[in-house]
Design a protein around this motif. Structure first.
Motif, short mmCIF file in Angstrom:
data_model
loop_
_atom_site.label_atom_id
_atom_site.label_comp_id
_atom_site.label_asym_id
_atom_site.label_seq_id
_atom_site.Cartn_x
_atom_site.Cartn_y
_atom_site.Cartn_z
N MET A 1 -7.30 -3.40 7.47
CA MET A 1 -8.18 -5.01 7.52
C MET A 1 -8.27 -5.07 8.51
SD MET A 1 -8.72 -8.07 7.69
CE MET A 1 -6.72 -8.33 7.10
N PRO A 2 -7.04 -5.51 9.22
CA PRO A 2 -6.52 -6.05 10.45
C PRO A 2 -7.56 -4.67 11.91
CG PRO A 2 -5.35 -5.27 9.70
CD PRO A 2 -5.32 -5.44 9.32
N SER A 3 -7.02 -3.72 11.10
CA SER A 3 -8.45 -2.89 12.43
C SER A 3 -9.82 -2.22 12.48
CB SER A 3 -7.17 -1.11 12.00
OG SER A 3 -5.93 -1.60 11.71
N LEU A 4 -10.26 -2.69 11.59
CA LEU A 4 -11.63 -2.36 11.27
C LEU A 4 -12.09 -3.60 12.02
CD1 LEU A 4 -11.52 -0.04 7.50
CD2 LEU A 4 -11.97 0.26 10.13
N TRP A 5 -11.32 -4.69 11.51
CA TRP A 5 -11.96 -6.14 11.77
C TRP A 5 -12.52 -6.02 13.83
CZ3 TRP A 5 -13.44 -10.34 8.80
CH2 TRP A 5 -14.28 -11.51 9.37
N LEU A 6 -11.24 -5.67 13.76
CA LEU A 6 -11.16 -5.33 15.27
C LEU A 6 -11.65 -4.89 15.87
CD1 LEU A 6 -7.35 -5.80 16.40
CD2 LEU A 6 -9.05 -7.62 16.40
N ILE A 7 -12.20 -3.12 15.63
CA ILE A 7 -13.33 -2.24 16.03
C ILE A 7 -14.42 -2.80 15.77
CG2 ILE A 7 -13.97 -0.26 15.12
CD1 ILE A 7 -11.24 0.31 14.36
N THR A 8 -15.09 -3.17 14.95
CA THR A 8 -16.57 -3.92 14.13
C THR A 8 -16.57 -5.34 15.01
OG1 THR A 8 -16.02 -5.43 12.09
CG2 THR A 8 -16.48 -2.72 12.06
N ASP A 9 -15.77 -6.47 15.31
CA ASP A 9 -15.80 -6.82 16.38
C ASP A 9 -16.17 -7.08 18.34
OD1 ASP A 9 -15.61 -9.63 14.64
OD2 ASP A 9 -13.54 -10.33 16.08
N TRP A 10 -15.60 -5.20 18.63
CA TRP A 10 -15.61 -4.91 19.34
C TRP A 10 -17.24 -4.68 19.42
CZ3 TRP A 10 -17.04 -0.10 19.82
CH2 TRP A 10 -17.06 0.58 21.85
N LEU A 11 -17.93 -3.81 18.32
CA LEU A 11 -19.03 -3.35 18.30
C LEU A 11 -19.82 -4.81 18.28
CD1 LEU A 11 -18.78 -0.59 16.06
CD2 LEU A 11 -19.06 -0.03 17.63
N ARG A 12 -19.93 -5.65 17.44
CA ARG A 12 -20.58 -6.56 17.56
C ARG A 12 -20.33 -7.41 18.97
NH1 ARG A 12 -18.92 -12.38 17.17
NH2 ARG A 12 -17.35 -12.12 16.66
N GLY A 13 -19.69 -7.11 20.25
CA GLY A 13 -19.75 -7.60 21.20
C GLY A 13 -20.39 -6.50 22.47
N TRP A 14 -20.85 -6.00 22.07
CA TRP A 14 -21.16 -4.16 22.64
C TRP A 14 -22.81 -3.86 22.16
CZ3 TRP A 14 -21.68 0.86 21.77
CH2 TRP A 14 -21.97 1.78 22.37
N VAL A 15 -23.17 -3.55 21.13
CA VAL A 15 -23.98 -3.40 20.28
C VAL A 15 -25.52 -3.84 20.89
CG1 VAL A 15 -25.38 -2.37 18.91
CG2 VAL A 15 -23.35 -2.18 19.14
N LEU A 16 -26.22 -3.46 21.52
CA LEU A 16 -27.55 -4.02 21.78
C LEU A 16 -27.39 -4.89 22.91
CD1 LEU A 16 -29.51 -3.84 18.32
CD2 LEU A 16 -29.74 -2.71 20.27
#
Length: 533
Positions: free
Chosen positions: A136-151
């Motif tokens: 859970m914490p690993s996937l949350w951090l990865i998707t947070d990073w994506l949210r701050g980068w995609v588009l």
């Protein structure tokens, strides 16, 4: 207690509609963890609740992604609803369209953490420890990073921002704001394990270790304070409805001059003559984003005169302005410096002592798919919504014996962008903004909360100058040195000590978090395979 929780959980999961309502409630209360409410503790019942709910949903083979999505959608709607103010007051949008656009934006943002939660509970394992502490914490951090980068990214409302006044803030200079997010998620996971009576000793020890580590790290300092410099942050409180009208340009500038201790008068020939009210000590005067609401190229006579007077008064002026490249016909949201500056750094149109904004705000400063969107509504034709980007890495601004790392408005929410522009001899962080677009909503308070975290991460004082609030100063530990009330025209004067050095986060950025995610997911995969064998 367990019997009560079990009864409550059964009621909350009795049907799909009950699950969705429960998820919406658990997500929406997270808004109270952030500024201006700052009730950080609500994150814990929120996440423990959703983890228990998703476990139940998983066992019932029901709509796992939908429940996760509603949880995150309600969180973003509650936290970002204030964006409607700019649409309503300045964008000419009908209420129903504004509401729809906000929901669409929040739905897009909710996809990232929803994917993390969905995958957490879809990965086949019976071990709650593996699921909650590794996956859970690993996937949350990865998707947070994506949210701050995609588009181009929208890294708003990271969980860590809510804990600037707790012991967990000790992780910020080591791992950045997302280090605090990781600590929060681990504690929430452990609380869930304790509720489920799964590995209670491990959960208790891990909570203790995280809290004690945060406390110990909070005692450390990584930068060294330098001699103080005097600063004056000017909050003009210019009416946003009139700011960009041509006949309001010079009245606005005169107001800023008056607040700065300089007035405009006429000589015997009727020419403008800038004079000072009284002699002043060496001081850095800071005006907010686009305080001069005109094109730099059109105002050279005035700016040269203004720079000369500031030099005579032993002061420097840092201000937002619009730079227009006449050769390429490009606009840049910029910062320039005038007045008393180091040799070779004095004001000119080609001076190196300037900054052009890199991270532009979608719609506000550039319009994606503009041929399609601009004809739809006035909101897609806001003033100055066709900027070009400055370089990702630019030279620091210079004043006296110190150097300043600038960030314009929305840029302060991008920790890695600022980190790349802060060096060992960078003394101060400067951020200029204009949150008048969002009225008296909770948006400006959240924006200030984000800016404060940059001071803590990088171990440097932060000066934030805005049009109508919230103008504030923080020291190198994130302690507030002063602020101005919103919607007032005033000046915030302080003596601020620059700080030199490097925090661990400044040196290595988010690399340790990426390593944690990689090792955690590999460990989870190996452990799941072993248990299945």
């Amino acid at each position: 207690m367990k019997k009560y929780l079990s009864k409550l959980l059964n009621k909350a999961t009795s049907s799909l509609s009950a699950q969705l309502l429960t998820a919406a409630f658990l997500g929406a209360i997270q808004v109270f963890a952030f500024a201006p409410f700052q009730q950080w503790w609500v994150l814990y019942p929120s996440f423990v609740g959703i983890f228990l709910l998703l476990k139940k949903v998983q066992q019932q083979h029901k709509k796992l992604f939908l429940v996760s999505f509603i949880f995150n959608l309600s969180m973003f709607v509650a936290t970002l609803h204030w964006i409607y103010v700019s649409m309503d007051l300045f964008g000419g949008m009908p209420l129903i369209i504004s509401a729809l656009l906000i929901v669409l934006l929040c739905a897009y943002l909710a996809l990232f953490p929803s994917l993390a939660l969905w995958l957490t509970y879809k990965i086949p394992t019976k071990s709650s420890v593996i699921r909650l502490l590794l996956i859970m914490p690993s996937l949350w951090l990865i998707t947070d990073w994506l949210r701050g980068w995609v588009l181009t990214g929208f890294p708003w409302a990271y969980l860590g921002y809510s804990h600037a006044d707790t012991v967990l803030v000790g992780f910020a200079p080591i791992l950045g704001v997302q280090g605090i997010t990781l600590a929060i998620l681990l504690i929430c996971a452990c609380l869930t394990l304790l509720t489920l009576k799964k590995s209670p000793k491990l959960a208790s020890l891990l909570i203790l270790a995280v809290v004690m580590s945060g406390y110990s790290l909070k005692q450390l300092t990584f930068t060294e304070l330098q001699p103080a410099i005097k600063v004056a942050l000017v909050q003009g409180n210019i009416d946003q409805n009139k700011k960009w009208e041509p006949n309001e340009l010079y009245p606005s500038i005169l107001k800023y001059l008056e607040l700065s201790g300089i007035r405009n008068s006429k000589d015997n020939s009727g020419n403008d003559l800038i004079t000072a009210k009284k002699p002043a000590e060496t001081e850095l005067v800071i005006w907010p984003e686009s305080a001069i609401a005109g094109l730099e190229v059109d105002m050279q006579r005035f700016l040269q005169s203004l720079s000369l007077k500031f030099t005579q008064e032993n002061k420097a002026l840092l201000t937002g302005i619009i730079n227009y490249d006449v050769n390429n016909k490009d606009y840049y949201n910029s910062i320039i410096m005038l007045g008393k500056l180091p040799p070779g750094q004095g004001y000119s149109q080609t001076s190196p002592n300037r900054y052009a904004k890199h991270q532009l705000l979608p719609i506000g400063e550039f319009v994606p798919f503009e041929d399609l969107l601009r004809p739809l509504a006035p909101y897609f034709n806001l003033p100055m919504s066709s900027f070009q980007r400055g370089g990702e890495i630019q030279e620091n601004l210079k004043f006296s014996n110190s150097t300043l790392a600038p960030a314009l408005c929305y840029e302060i929410a991008f920790p890695e962008l600022l980190r790349k522009n802060v060096h060992e001899k960078t003394g101060l962080i400067i951020t200029l903004s204009n949150d008048a677009w969002f009225g008296d909503s909770i948006g400006p308070a959240q924006h200030l909360e984000i800016a404060r975290m940059r001071a803590i991460e990088l171990g440097r004082p932060l000066l934030r100058s805005t049009n109508n609030g919230i103008t504030a100063i923080y020291d190198s530990l994130g302690n507030e040195l002063g602020r101005l009330p919103s919607n007032t025209d005033a000046v915030l004067r302080r003596a601020v000590q620059p700080a030199y050095g490097q925090t661990p986060y400044q040196q290595v950025g988010q690399t340790p978090l990426f390593i944690f995610c990689l090792l955690s997911l590999i460990s989870a995969f190996v452990l799941i395979k072993r248990k299945a064998a």
